[in-house]
Scaffold this motif. Structure first.
Motif, PDB file in Angstrom:
ATOM      1  N   ASP A   3      25.413  -5.628  61.515  1.00  0.00           N
ATOM      2  CA  ASP A   3      25.532  -6.129  62.888  1.00  0.00           C
ATOM      3  C   ASP A   3      24.384  -7.072  63.227  1.00  0.00           C
TER       4      ASP A   3
ATOM      5  N   ALA B 106      24.881 -10.324  61.477  1.00  0.00           N
ATOM      6  CA  ALA B 106      25.895 -11.152  62.141  1.00  0.00           C
ATOM      7  C   ALA B 106      25.315 -11.831  63.373  1.00  0.00           C
ATOM      8  N   ILE B 107      24.504 -11.107  64.125  1.00  0.00           N
ATOM      9  CA  ILE B 107      23.890 -11.702  65.323  1.00  0.00           C
ATOM     10  C   ILE B 107      22.931 -12.833  64.924  1.00  0.00           C
TER      11      ILE B 107
ATOM     12  N   LYS C 216      23.049 -14.652  62.185  1.00  0.00           N
ATOM     13  CA  LYS C 216      23.826 -15.801  61.694  1.00  0.00           C
ATOM     14  C   LYS C 216      24.459 -16.563  62.857  1.00  0.00           C
ATOM     15  N   LYS C 217      24.862 -15.826  63.886  1.00  0.00           N
ATOM     16  CA  LYS C 217      25.463 -16.468  65.055  1.00  0.00           C
ATOM     17  C   LYS C 217      24.482 -17.410  65.738  1.00  0.00           C
ATOM     18  N   HIS C 218      23.212 -17.016  65.763  1.00  0.00           N
ATOM     19  CA  HIS C 218      22.183 -17.827  66.401  1.00  0.00           C
ATOM     20  C   HIS C 218      21.526 -18.795  65.438  1.00  0.00           C
ATOM     21  N   GLY C 219      22.002 -18.837  64.208  1.00  0.00           N
ATOM     22  CA  GLY C 219      21.483 -19.795  63.234  1.00  0.00           C
ATOM     23  C   GLY C 219      20.130 -19.436  62.663  1.00  0.00           C
TER      24      GLY C 219
END
Length: 151
Positions: A141, A144-145, A147-150
């Protein structure tokens, strides 16, 4: 001296036009014309006209305007080149920040992600399988967070 005379003549003409306008019963317009026509006399009396005339006829002042124009031209040229190159200030700032982060701890996230994803010796026991799976889910989790924010 010439500038003061011209300003006085302009003011006298403006007051004359205001008088004619007032004679035609357009008092609001006449008042505005009179107000505008008194501005040059006020500038002469305060010395602003003499100051401006002194500045306008000095070569050093014109050289200063030339230098200011040159600096403005250089700023605009660099902005145009920057736009054509495709890199924006934000992109360069992000690249510098990414470079600094890697220099501080280049492989800091690799051990934490590797340890959570790889099954350890505790996962081999049947009773401990659920306990070992829970931290792996937590790390996925978080991954994923990030990666979402780069990151």
């Amino acid at each position: 001296m010439l500038a003061e005379t011209i300003c006085s003549a302009v003011s006298a003409a403006g007051v004359g036009i205001a008088a004619v306008t007032a004679y035609r019963k357009r008092f609001l317009t006449a008042t505005r014309i009179a107000a505008y026509s008194l501005v040059p006399v006020g500038l002469v009396l305060t010395g602003v006209v003499e100051w401006v005339a002194g500045i306008a006829f000095k070569p050093s002042v014109w050289a200063g305007f030339g230098v200011l124009g040159l600096s403005w031209l250089l700023f605009m040229t660099t902005r145009a080149v920057e736009r054509r190159s495709g890199t924006t200030r934000a992109e360069r700032k992000a690249a510098r920040a990414a470079g600094r982060n890697e220099a501080v701890a280049p492989a800091a996230s690799a051990p934490s992600l590797g340890a959570g994803a790889a099954p350890g010796p505790a996962a081999a026991k049947p009773g401990k399988k659920r306990e070992a799976a829970a931290p792996a889910d937590d790390f996925s989790d978080i991954e994923a967070i990030l990666k979402k924010h780069g990151i």
